[in-house]
Scaffold this motif. Structure first.
Motif, PDB file in Angstrom:
ATOM      1  N   ILE A  68      10.097  17.906  12.264  1.00  0.00           N
ATOM      2  CA  ILE A  68      10.036  19.032  11.333  1.00  0.00           C
ATOM      3  C   ILE A  68       8.770  19.809  11.685  1.00  0.00           C
ATOM      4  O   ILE A  68       7.752  19.208  12.023  1.00  0.00           O
ATOM      5  N   TYR A  69       8.823  21.124  11.608  1.00  0.00           N
ATOM      6  CA  TYR A  69       7.622  21.917  11.883  1.00  0.00           C
ATOM      7  C   TYR A  69       7.085  22.532  10.595  1.00  0.00           C
ATOM      8  O   TYR A  69       7.847  23.045   9.768  1.00  0.00           O
ATOM      9  N   ALA A  70       5.745  22.484  10.437  1.00  0.00           N
ATOM     10  CA  ALA A  70       5.083  23.080   9.280  1.00  0.00           C
ATOM     11  C   ALA A  70       3.930  23.958   9.747  1.00  0.00           C
ATOM     12  O   ALA A  70       3.114  23.533  10.564  1.00  0.00           O
ATOM     13  N   GLY A  71       3.869  25.179   9.212  1.00  0.00           N
ATOM     14  CA  GLY A  71       2.744  26.051   9.533  1.00  0.00           C
ATOM     15  C   GLY A  71       3.166  27.462   9.880  1.00  0.00           C
ATOM     16  O   GLY A  71       3.643  27.723  10.976  1.00  0.00           O
ATOM     17  N   GLY A  72       3.011  28.390   8.942  1.00  0.00           N
ATOM     18  CA  GLY A  72       3.254  29.800   9.229  1.00  0.00           C
ATOM     19  C   GLY A  72       4.657  30.300   8.958  1.00  0.00           C
ATOM     20  O   GLY A  72       4.920  31.491   9.118  1.00  0.00           O
ATOM     21  N   ILE A  73       5.591  29.420   8.562  1.00  0.00           N
ATOM     22  CA  ILE A  73       6.952  29.874   8.272  1.00  0.00           C
ATOM     23  C   ILE A  73       6.965  30.551   6.899  1.00  0.00           C
ATOM     24  O   ILE A  73       6.680  29.920   5.890  1.00  0.00           O
ATOM     25  N   TYR A  74       7.296  31.832   6.881  1.00  0.00           N
ATOM     26  CA  TYR A  74       7.333  32.531   5.596  1.00  0.00           C
ATOM     27  C   TYR A  74       8.519  33.492   5.473  1.00  0.00           C
ATOM     28  O   TYR A  74       8.723  34.100   4.420  1.00  0.00           O
ATOM     29  N   ASN A  75       9.315  33.618   6.555  1.00  0.00           N
ATOM     30  CA  ASN A  75      10.520  34.451   6.481  1.00  0.00           C
ATOM     31  C   ASN A  75      11.504  33.995   7.554  1.00  0.00           C
ATOM     32  O   ASN A  75      11.251  33.043   8.302  1.00  0.00           O
ATOM     33  N   ALA A  76      12.638  34.700   7.632  1.00  0.00           N
ATOM     34  CA  ALA A  76      13.696  34.290   8.560  1.00  0.00           C
ATOM     35  C   ALA A  76      13.262  34.396  10.017  1.00  0.00           C
ATOM     36  O   ALA A  76      13.619  33.549  10.848  1.00  0.00           O
ATOM     37  N   LYS A  77      12.495  35.413  10.357  1.00  0.00           N
ATOM     38  CA  LYS A  77      12.081  35.597  11.754  1.00  0.00           C
ATOM     39  C   LYS A  77      11.181  34.458  12.230  1.00  0.00           C
ATOM     40  O   LYS A  77      11.341  33.962  13.351  1.00  0.00           O
ATOM     41  N   THR A  78      10.228  34.061  11.393  1.00  0.00           N
ATOM     42  CA  THR A  78       9.351  32.958  11.800  1.00  0.00           C
ATOM     43  C   THR A  78      10.122  31.648  11.873  1.00  0.00           C
ATOM     44  O   THR A  78       9.888  30.825  12.762  1.00  0.00           O
TER      45      THR A  78
END
Length: 356
Positions: free
Chosen positions: A217-227
């Motif tokens: 799982i990746y965590a860090g900076g995901i805040y919308n569909a593009k990221t």
């Protein structure tokens, strides 16, 4: 199909989206809302006692019948030496004077009144309560706990901030790894609290993808569909989000804290050890500016326990300069909608962008 299903099948969830376990911010209501949306809710238990952990687990079970993860801290507890005792007294006196100068009426605890708990009692509670997913941070579980949890059918999710940490988790038999990029808000999951690794998320993600054979799982900076799509394209099988839920309806942050988030600038988001003794990413304020880089920072968890009453008193006064306000590097609008609505919007937008 847009969503990878490796982790979804393993965890029994619909979407490989994980609500970050933000101790002090997330709530049972947030955990349940994420779970009811078809994602993995994370119940942040931190370093609570077994009884406190059981209470929150049962409270969450009343709100959802879907799978959710219990999340704990697995840090090493520093030995109490004469040097630590002396440093504690000096730090306590300094922080009480700082509070008084800033009109915060608070009495901080003495060292002998602080109870430091091992995570082992939480492991027993998690097994007894029938939790089948356990995520953890600040290190790795000991071999005995890993064996006991696996014997009871618990899926284990460990946190890494470097390739070496990821390889250590894999070698010890952990089922899934949460790869935490430096962009992530809150505390760094680094094993060694004195050697914080600031590896950018995309670089770390690529390294783990090339060298580790268990799903991550990746965590860090995901805040919308593009990221999210960018992270998916780099090989992640799951996606952890916390920053987008900070101001949600189910967040424990108060209105004055949510208002501060909405005004934050990129140069105000920094790493600091000043509140807890471990590096965490959040919003710079007066307390951080005064305490950071001084001798008045105890090793974790002693600094965290010592400053807890100060942070609580500041929160009661709505004094933003003395609370720890954790957030990641991706600035956005900090929606105050429900957790369910925020996650459903992210799911819908991600699927739409995946079709294009």
């Amino acid at each position: 199909m847009f969503w990878p299903d490796t982790i979804s099948k393993k965890l029994g969830i619909q979407y490989p989206l994980v609500q970050a376990p933000m101790f002090g911010v997330s709530t049972s209501q947030m955990t349940a809302a994420a779970a009811n949306t078809g994602c993995l809710g994370s119940l942040a238990l931190g370093d609570l006692s077994a009884d406190e952990s059981i209470k929150l687990i049962r409270q969450t079970k009343l709100l959802t019948d879907k799978p959710f993860a219990a999340n704990i801290f697995v840090h090493q507890i520093p030995e109490i030496t004469d040097a630590l005792k002396d440093q504690f007294v000096k730090t306590k006196q300094f922080l009480e004077l700082l509070a008084k100068e800033n009109h915060i009426d608070v009495s901080l605890p003495n060292l002998e009144n602080i109870r430091i708990k091992s995570y082992h009692e939480q492991v027993e509670a998690i097994i007894e309560e029938g939790c089948k997913i356990l995520s953890f941070t600040f290190g790795n579980l000991d071999n005995g706990s890993i064996q006991k949890l696996k014997e009871n059918g618990v899926v284990l999710i460990g946190t890494c901030t470097s390739l070496n940490e990821a390889l250590t988790l894999e070698k010890s038999g952990i089922d899934i790894i949460c790869v935490q990029g430096t962009e992530a808000g809150g505390h760094r999951g680094t094993f060694d609290p004195d050697h914080v690794l600031q590896i950018g998320g995309l670089s770390l993600l690529s390294q783990v993808y090339d060298h580790v054979n268990i799903p991550f799982i990746y965590a860090g900076g995901i805040y919308n569909a593009k990221t999210l799509k960018a992270i998916k394209d780099l090989g992640a099988k799951g996606f952890q989000v916390g920053n987008i839920l900070l101001a949600s309806k189910e967040s424990s942050l108060q209105a004055f804290e949510k208002d501060r988030l909405k005004k934050v600038r990129e140069d105000e988001i920094i790493l600091t050890k000043s509140f807890s003794g471990r590096y965490a990413r959040g919003v710079r304020n007066k307390y951080i500016e005064v305490v950071e880089n001084t001798e008045y920072i105890l090793p974790y968890p002693y600094q965290n326990k010592l400053t807890n009453a100060l942070r609580k008193a500041a929160k009661d006064q709505q004094n933003i300069d003395f609370v720890g306000l954790w957030t990641g590097q991706s600035i956005h609008d900090y929606s105050e909608s429900s957790t369910e609505e925020i996650l459903r919007n992210l799911i819908q937008q991600s699927e739409e962008i995946g079709i294009k």
